[in-house]
Design an enzyme around this catalytic site. Sequence first.
Site, PDB file in Angstrom:
ATOM      1  N   GLU A 222     -11.650 -23.020  22.087  1.00 38.72           N
ATOM      2  CA  GLU A 222     -11.630 -23.110  20.618  1.00 38.72           C
ATOM      3  C   GLU A 222     -10.301 -23.695  20.154  1.00 38.72           C
ATOM      4  O   GLU A 222      -9.241 -23.280  20.634  1.00 38.72           O
ATOM      5  CB  GLU A 222     -11.767 -21.725  19.942  1.00 38.72           C
TER       6      GLU A 222
ATOM      7  N   GLU B 193     -12.448 -13.309  23.050  1.00 35.64           N
ATOM      8  CA  GLU B 193     -11.204 -12.766  22.479  1.00 35.64           C
ATOM      9  C   GLU B 193     -11.139 -11.239  22.403  1.00 35.64           C
ATOM     10  O   GLU B 193     -11.157 -10.660  21.304  1.00 35.64           O
ATOM     11  CB  GLU B 193     -10.978 -13.352  21.079  1.00 35.64           C
TER      12      GLU B 193
HETATM   13  C1  FCB Z   1     -11.510 -17.106  16.509  1.00 39.36           C
HETATM   14  C2  FCB Z   1     -12.934 -16.623  16.696  1.00 39.36           C
HETATM   15  C3  FCB Z   1     -13.965 -17.504  16.066  1.00 39.36           C
HETATM   16  C4  FCB Z   1     -13.517 -18.092  14.742  1.00 39.36           C
HETATM   17  C5  FCB Z   1     -12.129 -18.672  14.845  1.00 39.36           C
HETATM   18  C6  FCB Z   1     -11.619 -19.280  13.576  1.00 39.36           C
HETATM   19  O1  FCB Z   1     -10.643 -16.024  16.579  1.00 39.36           O
HETATM   20  O2  FCB Z   1     -13.235 -16.549  18.068  1.00 39.36           O
HETATM   21  O3  FCB Z   1     -15.150 -16.757  15.956  1.00 39.36           O
HETATM   22  O4  FCB Z   1     -13.641 -17.174  13.742  1.00 39.36           O
HETATM   23  O5  FCB Z   1     -11.225 -17.701  15.290  1.00 39.36           O
END
Ligand code: FCB
Length: 445
Positions: A355, A166
Amino acid sequence: MVKADFGADFQWGVSSAAFQTEGAWDADGKGASIWDTFTKRKGKIRSAHHAQQASDFYNRYPEDLALIKEMYIPNFRFSISWPRILPNGTGKPNSKGLDFYERLVDHCLEKNITPWVTLYHWDLPQTLQEKGGWTNRDVLSWLEEYTARIVGHIGDRVRHWMVLNEPTVFTAAGYFFGVHAPGMTGLPNFFPAAHHAALAMGKIGRLLHSELPDVLVGTTFSCSSIHPASGRQRDIAAAKRADVLINRLFIEPILGMGYPIADLKALTGIEKYMLADDERLLPFDFDFIGIQNYTREVVKHSYFVPYIRARLVPAKRRKVPRVTEMGWEVYPEAIYEMIKKFSDYPNIPKLYITENGTAFPDRITDGSVADHQRVQYLQDHLSQVLRAKQDGLNVHGYFVWTLTDNFEWAEGYHARFGLVHVDFETQQRVVKDSGKWYGAFLAEK
Ligand code: FCB
């Protein structure tokens, strides 16, 4: 909905990150990271929490891998702590740190869990921050040296690599808003940090491909679907500007489209940091792209926000029916919309959801955690992923964030995202009902 609906090649996994889980912050020769420093600053982290122990993954990884196995999860994404293997950022490596990742990878392989390694999930060595961190173009060669060390150690055993986690979040939160490490602010920090992060992806991608011709190289992007607060022209225009920053800034230069400056004039300042050859160096042919989605954003025009003239309308103010511990709206269609948006780019490589997950205030009652809201969240998001797949969109895998409750950056331990509950006093693990559900889902043939 059953696992088989997604097809036999669909990749299932769970994601984590070094700083959020490992603890052991100064054990066995590890150096300090910018997050070790930032967590000591007053008022930066809720309740002044820190990650010196976190969920103690450094010592408890065998137990955590056993839980992954228990849940039938075939792929495990984790990151490497740069200052654990190069305490000063460059120079003399710390063999105990390298050994840790070697043991971790070997343990995964013994258990038939495929490791997916993120090189940079935000924990830059503090010594490099003292030289400017991501604002210093030398970060490209520092990162190269770090990557070469890792490749020399575990390159023969890891097939899936991700360069950055990210870039939008760590450059904006860390170098513009100052709410994440290293806590720097303003455009003169954000622009160089962003440009160097964009260049780092191609640079390290090329290095990995040349050193390890058989591996798959990706990188990961945060994204949120952006909806205007009203049908008014100025809200629609504000939403488009926010979309540039939130979703387009890093993927488009990677795909050879250049920075989306035409749609957000405030980004012009990034050009100042571009050297003659950079336009050629930005694009890279990744094997896959990880997209990470949690929610949508609703955007309103605002004269008071400099540069972008747009602001996010918080979920709480919109009175949406379901809001998470992070204050994020539960909006499952967002993940479909993002898969669609990324799939629509020409020449986009394979997409994986690297994620997706949620934080609610979980409680242990009689030895179990009845987190039905998380089960519902995961099921609703997976239904949208399946819908995308059935529409022929380019999505090939799904990783839950995250395995165990852990240190959620500025939120400290207040936001629990795990499939597994952790008591941070005793480090005791209890698989939540969501973990049991994911396990049962994955166990099906
Ligand atoms: C993302 C991050 C991860 C975690 C989630 C909730 O932005 O990559 O490390 O904190 O959010």
